[in-house]
Design a protein around this motif. Structure first.
Motif, PDB file in Angstrom:
ATOM      1  N   UNK A 174       0.976  -1.333   0.147  1.00  0.00           N
ATOM      2  CA  UNK A 174       0.029  -0.011   0.115  1.00  0.00           C
ATOM      3  C   UNK A 174       0.852   1.185  -0.001  1.00  0.00           C
ATOM      4  N   UNK A 175       2.053   1.275   0.143  1.00  0.00           N
ATOM      5  CA  UNK A 175       2.905   2.277   0.297  1.00  0.00           C
ATOM      6  C   UNK A 175       2.982   2.856  -1.185  1.00  0.00           C
ATOM      7  N   UNK A 176       2.605   4.118  -1.447  1.00  0.00           N
ATOM      8  CA  UNK A 176       2.552   4.563  -2.678  1.00  0.00           C
ATOM      9  C   UNK A 176       3.795   4.850  -3.610  1.00  0.00           C
ATOM     10  N   UNK A 177       4.853   4.895  -3.065  1.00  0.00           N
ATOM     11  CA  UNK A 177       6.158   4.883  -3.796  1.00  0.00           C
ATOM     12  C   UNK A 177       6.620   3.298  -3.583  1.00  0.00           C
ATOM     13  N   UNK A 178       6.318   2.403  -3.109  1.00  0.00           N
ATOM     14  CA  UNK A 178       6.838   1.071  -2.871  1.00  0.00           C
ATOM     15  C   UNK A 178       7.106   0.323  -4.490  1.00  0.00           C
ATOM     16  N   UNK A 179       8.385  -0.103  -4.407  1.00  0.00           N
ATOM     17  CA  UNK A 179       8.696  -1.001  -5.737  1.00  0.00           C
ATOM     18  C   UNK A 179       8.421  -2.141  -5.357  1.00  0.00           C
ATOM     19  N   UNK A 180       7.542  -2.761  -5.782  1.00  0.00           N
ATOM     20  CA  UNK A 180       7.019  -4.138  -5.369  1.00  0.00           C
ATOM     21  C   UNK A 180       7.159  -5.185  -6.789  1.00  0.00           C
ATOM     22  N   UNK A 181       7.851  -6.366  -6.515  1.00  0.00           N
ATOM     23  CA  UNK A 181       7.881  -7.477  -7.605  1.00  0.00           C
ATOM     24  C   UNK A 181       7.184  -8.543  -7.055  1.00  0.00           C
ATOM     25  N   UNK A 182       6.351  -9.265  -7.807  1.00  0.00           N
ATOM     26  CA  UNK A 182       5.699 -10.405  -7.190  1.00  0.00           C
ATOM     27  C   UNK A 182       5.785 -11.282  -8.391  1.00  0.00           C
ATOM     28  N   UNK A 183       6.332 -12.717  -8.261  1.00  0.00           N
ATOM     29  CA  UNK A 183       6.077 -13.733  -9.119  1.00  0.00           C
ATOM     30  C   UNK A 183       5.434 -14.826  -8.584  1.00  0.00           C
ATOM     31  N   UNK A 184       4.412 -15.423  -9.688  1.00  0.00           N
ATOM     32  CA  UNK A 184       3.441 -16.240  -9.180  1.00  0.00           C
ATOM     33  C   UNK A 184       3.754 -17.838  -9.530  1.00  0.00           C
ATOM     34  N   UNK A 185       3.783 -18.475  -8.098  1.00  0.00           N
ATOM     35  CA  UNK A 185       4.134 -19.681  -8.243  1.00  0.00           C
ATOM     36  C   UNK A 185       2.995 -20.877  -8.363  1.00  0.00           C
ATOM     37  N   UNK A 186       1.570 -20.262  -7.892  1.00  0.00           N
ATOM     38  CA  UNK A 186       0.443 -21.085  -8.132  1.00  0.00           C
ATOM     39  C   UNK A 186       0.094 -22.060  -7.150  1.00  0.00           C
ATOM     40  N   UNK A 187       0.814 -22.045  -5.984  1.00  0.00           N
ATOM     41  CA  UNK A 187       0.623 -22.971  -4.932  1.00  0.00           C
ATOM     42  C   UNK A 187       1.081 -22.479  -3.503  1.00  0.00           C
ATOM     43  N   UNK A 188       0.599 -23.244  -2.425  1.00  0.00           N
ATOM     44  CA  UNK A 188       1.176 -22.568  -1.282  1.00  0.00           C
ATOM     45  C   UNK A 188       1.785 -23.982  -0.500  1.00  0.00           C
ATOM     46  N   UNK A 189       2.274 -24.912  -1.449  1.00  0.00           N
ATOM     47  CA  UNK A 189       3.110 -25.732  -1.063  1.00  0.00           C
ATOM     48  C   UNK A 189       4.220 -26.059  -1.834  1.00  0.00           C
ATOM     49  N   UNK A 190       5.381 -25.734  -1.321  1.00  0.00           N
ATOM     50  CA  UNK A 190       6.932 -25.665  -2.122  1.00  0.00           C
ATOM     51  C   UNK A 190       6.594 -27.246  -2.769  1.00  0.00           C
ATOM     52  N   UNK A 191       6.715 -28.220  -2.184  1.00  0.00           N
ATOM     53  CA  UNK A 191       6.702 -29.645  -2.601  1.00  0.00           C
ATOM     54  C   UNK A 191       5.882 -29.926  -3.933  1.00  0.00           C
ATOM     55  N   UNK A 192       4.927 -29.249  -4.017  1.00  0.00           N
ATOM     56  CA  UNK A 192       4.086 -29.260  -5.340  1.00  0.00           C
ATOM     57  C   UNK A 192       4.777 -29.195  -6.678  1.00  0.00           C
ATOM     58  N   UNK A 193       5.786 -28.444  -6.617  1.00  0.00           N
ATOM     59  CA  UNK A 193       6.604 -28.248  -7.788  1.00  0.00           C
ATOM     60  C   UNK A 193       7.828 -27.439  -7.478  1.00  0.00           C
ATOM     61  N   UNK A 194       8.851 -28.206  -6.752  1.00  0.00           N
ATOM     62  CA  UNK A 194      10.211 -27.479  -6.300  1.00  0.00           C
ATOM     63  C   UNK A 194      10.905 -27.063  -7.431  1.00  0.00           C
ATOM     64  N   UNK A 195      10.981 -27.773  -8.594  1.00  0.00           N
ATOM     65  CA  UNK A 195      11.794 -27.157  -9.717  1.00  0.00           C
ATOM     66  C   UNK A 195      11.121 -25.757  -9.958  1.00  0.00           C
ATOM     67  N   UNK A 196      10.064 -25.398 -10.337  1.00  0.00           N
ATOM     68  CA  UNK A 196       9.579 -24.152 -10.506  1.00  0.00           C
ATOM     69  C   UNK A 196       9.681 -23.027  -9.315  1.00  0.00           C
ATOM     70  N   UNK A 197       9.556 -23.642  -8.239  1.00  0.00           N
ATOM     71  CA  UNK A 197       9.824 -22.838  -7.041  1.00  0.00           C
ATOM     72  C   UNK A 197      11.438 -22.293  -7.059  1.00  0.00           C
ATOM     73  N   UNK A 198      12.331 -23.302  -7.389  1.00  0.00           N
ATOM     74  CA  UNK A 198      13.588 -22.785  -7.320  1.00  0.00           C
ATOM     75  C   UNK A 198      14.008 -22.017  -8.395  1.00  0.00           C
TER      76      UNK A 198
END
Length: 214
Positions: free
Chosen positions: A178-202
């Protein structure tokens, strides 16, 4: 603890080195509080004297090094108590911040801190807020928070990994994005469990590292 909504202002007296913890649900009226006397902070964000804060659906803790008097209204709090346990931990976080800043001034190397385990989000927010309060006037030294937790999504949303270059200490009522000047980058993984696709997470972690370095 009061189980009914408060329509009048009540007060908490928080002794020096103590923390007042409280939880507020999304239901009912927003919980309001304001600092009447002394100095206090929440996760490293300093409370402005006399300013009225309004929150809901959160767990917060008001800590004071000097002692403070806080007025509150609304709610109700589902949990509310005074704790003296965090004094050592809070002092340790402040000492860590001073050590990191001192190391940077002496060596010129940007310090990096890796946080693991329980309480990492609280520690991260506190350290980032301490660092943001020390940003120089030219704005050259800005802390960067990298969130690799796809389960909780502290910076953005669950199922993503994110980073944000913080412009100022986070307000008690704000979220990172919500910070007006914040520089935010977000990458979509698509799951809340790392073990679902560890290669993509890595691969996403590698890509986030490239972004942060740039």
């Amino acid at each position: 603890m009061n189980s009914t909504t408060l329509t009048t202002w009540k007060e908490w007296e928080i002794p020096a080195g103590n923390e007042h913890r409280f939880e507020v649900s999304f239901e009912g009226q927003p919980f309001k509080f304001k600092l009447l006397e002394g100095t206090a902070e929440i996760f490293g964000s300093e409370l402005a004297p006399g300013r009225e804060y309004s929150v809901s659906g959160c767990k917060l803790a008001i800590f004071t090094f000097t002692g403070a008097r806080v007025a509150y209204q609304g709610g109700p709090c589902s949990v509310e108590y005074l704790s003296s346990e965090p004094a050592v931990a809070q002092e340790a976080l402040l000492n860590l911040h001073v050590a990191l800043e001192g190391s940077f001034k002496q060596t010129g190397k940007i310090p990096r801190v890796l946080l693991l385990g329980s309480g990492r989000n609280t520690v991260a927010r506190t350290l980032i807020n301490y660092a943001a309060r020390r940003i120089d006037d030219a704005g050259k030294l800005r802390p960067i928070l990298v969130d690799l937790d796809v389960l909780n999504g502290t910076v953005c949303l669950p199922g993503t990994i994110s980073s944000v270059a913080v412009e100022r200490a986070l307000d008690v009522e704000e979220a990172w994005h919500s910070q007006s000047q914040a520089q935010l980058i977000s990458l979509f993984y698509g799951s809340t469990v790392i073990a679902d696709n560890p290669k993509v997470y890595g691969r996403l972690c590698e890509r986030m590292g490239e972004i942060v370095r740039k």
